[in-house]
Design an enzyme around this catalytic site. Structure first.
Site, PDB file in Angstrom:
ATOM      1  N   VAL A  97     -11.857 -32.731 -11.397  1.00  0.00           N
ATOM      2  CA  VAL A  97     -11.149 -33.417 -10.462  1.00  0.00           C
ATOM      3  C   VAL A  97     -11.253 -32.742  -9.077  1.00  0.00           C
ATOM      4  CG1 VAL A  97      -8.545 -34.252  -9.959  1.00  0.00           C
ATOM      5  CG2 VAL A  97      -9.649 -34.517 -12.500  1.00  0.00           C
ATOM      6  N   SER A  98     -11.351 -33.621  -8.180  1.00  0.00           N
ATOM      7  CA  SER A  98     -11.078 -32.942  -6.640  1.00  0.00           C
ATOM      8  C   SER A  98     -11.688 -31.908  -6.514  1.00  0.00           C
ATOM      9  CB  SER A  98      -9.757 -33.027  -6.259  1.00  0.00           C
ATOM     10  OG  SER A  98      -9.558 -32.871  -4.894  1.00  0.00           O
TER      11      SER A  98
END
Length: 292
Positions: A97-98
């Protein structure tokens, strides 16, 4: 989440804090984004509910995980593999994620025998904020280990009192849309979800490590990934620009790209969140449909 268990594991003289939940035969290694830790909720609960065992380590410098293992992506990756060995997990789906994107990319490229699939959600896939960027310089000040607790305390306190105001003020950091445009794509609980996110976030020494590591990802890393890869990104993301998912899709041989119309970086919120969850679960559970 009642089923979440949090542990600290010693690895090579350092420590890795991690949470684990679920009892499924298939395991997901969830690599959280910036300013987070092993208590992250985005994606975690859905995957557990859908029958996966989810292992979520606090990345280097976050939570109780030693900052020393974040000297490089290679060093951190070796410790993640050590954690999987400790847990007796031979092969995992990696969901990055991210700002956790570079860690996931490294694992998939360098440990093909241990990674079943890779999912990149709103992920950084190449050099991100550099020293020449104003946001980079600001981040090094407000998220410095000596200051970040005050930063998050002030934001959380203000957010608790004025949740709608803070949401509107923060929106440009997450979305390229105007507030009126974003509002049409929001769900009823999004403002409260952002408030809770701000209340649990902490940078520790992790975010500065994140900033130092994004430049370590090269096109060769992406081209070396041989597992099926799903890339999901909002076309309205202001935090991680859309050239990141396009770059990854262009270079990862067996990749599928979904550009969503969700309101911004936080693709786990809004009216499109459920269909995004469904796409991820379908990708993980149906091997015959993973290949592009």
């Amino acid at each position: 989440m009642k089923t979440r268990r949090v542990h600290t594991y010693g690895s090579g003289g350092h420590s890795i804090e991690y949470s684990i939940a679920g009892s499924g035969q298939e395991s997901v290694l969830l690599l959280h984004g910036g300013h987070s830790n092993c208590y992250e909720t985005f994606s975690f609960g859905t995957l557990v509910e859908k029958g996966f065992t989810v292992v979520l380590p606090s990345r280097p410098g976050y939570g109780k995980t030693s900052k020393e293992i974040g000297g490089s992506l290679a060093e951190a990756g070796a410790h993640y593999i050590d954690l999987l060995n400790h847990l007796g997990i031979e092969k995992v789906h990696v969901l990055a994620v991210s700002a956790g994107g570079p860690s996931g990319i490294h694992l998939a490229a360098k440990y093909p025998d241990r990674v079943e699939t890779l999912v990149l959600q709103s992920a950084v896939t190449k050099e991100w904020l550099g020293p020449e960027d104003a946001l980079y310089r600001i981040s090094r000040i407000i998220f410095h280990p000596r200051v970040e607790k005050v930063t998050w305390k002030l934001l959380s306190t203000f957010n608790n009192i004025f949740p709608n105001f803070v949401y509107r003020r923060m929106l440009p950091s997450f979305s390229t849309l105007s507030y009126e445009e974003a509002a049409g794509k929001m769900s009823e609980g999004d403002v409260e979800a952002v408030r809770k996110m701000n209340a649990r976030q902490s940078s520790g020494e992790g975010f500065l490590i994140d900033l130092s590591q994004t430049g370590q990802i090269t096109e060769q890393y992406l081209q070396d990934i041989s597992c099926p890869t799903l890339i999901i990104h909002s076309r309205n993301d202001a935090s991680v620009p859309t050239d990141h998912p396009l770059h990854a899709h262009e270079n990862i041989p067996d990749s599928r790209l979904i550009m969503t119309d969700s309101w911004g970086h936080l693709i786990w919120l809004g009216k499109h969140a459920e269909e995004i969850d469904e796409a991820v679960v379908k990708f993980l559970k149906h091997p015959s449909e993973r290949r592009v």
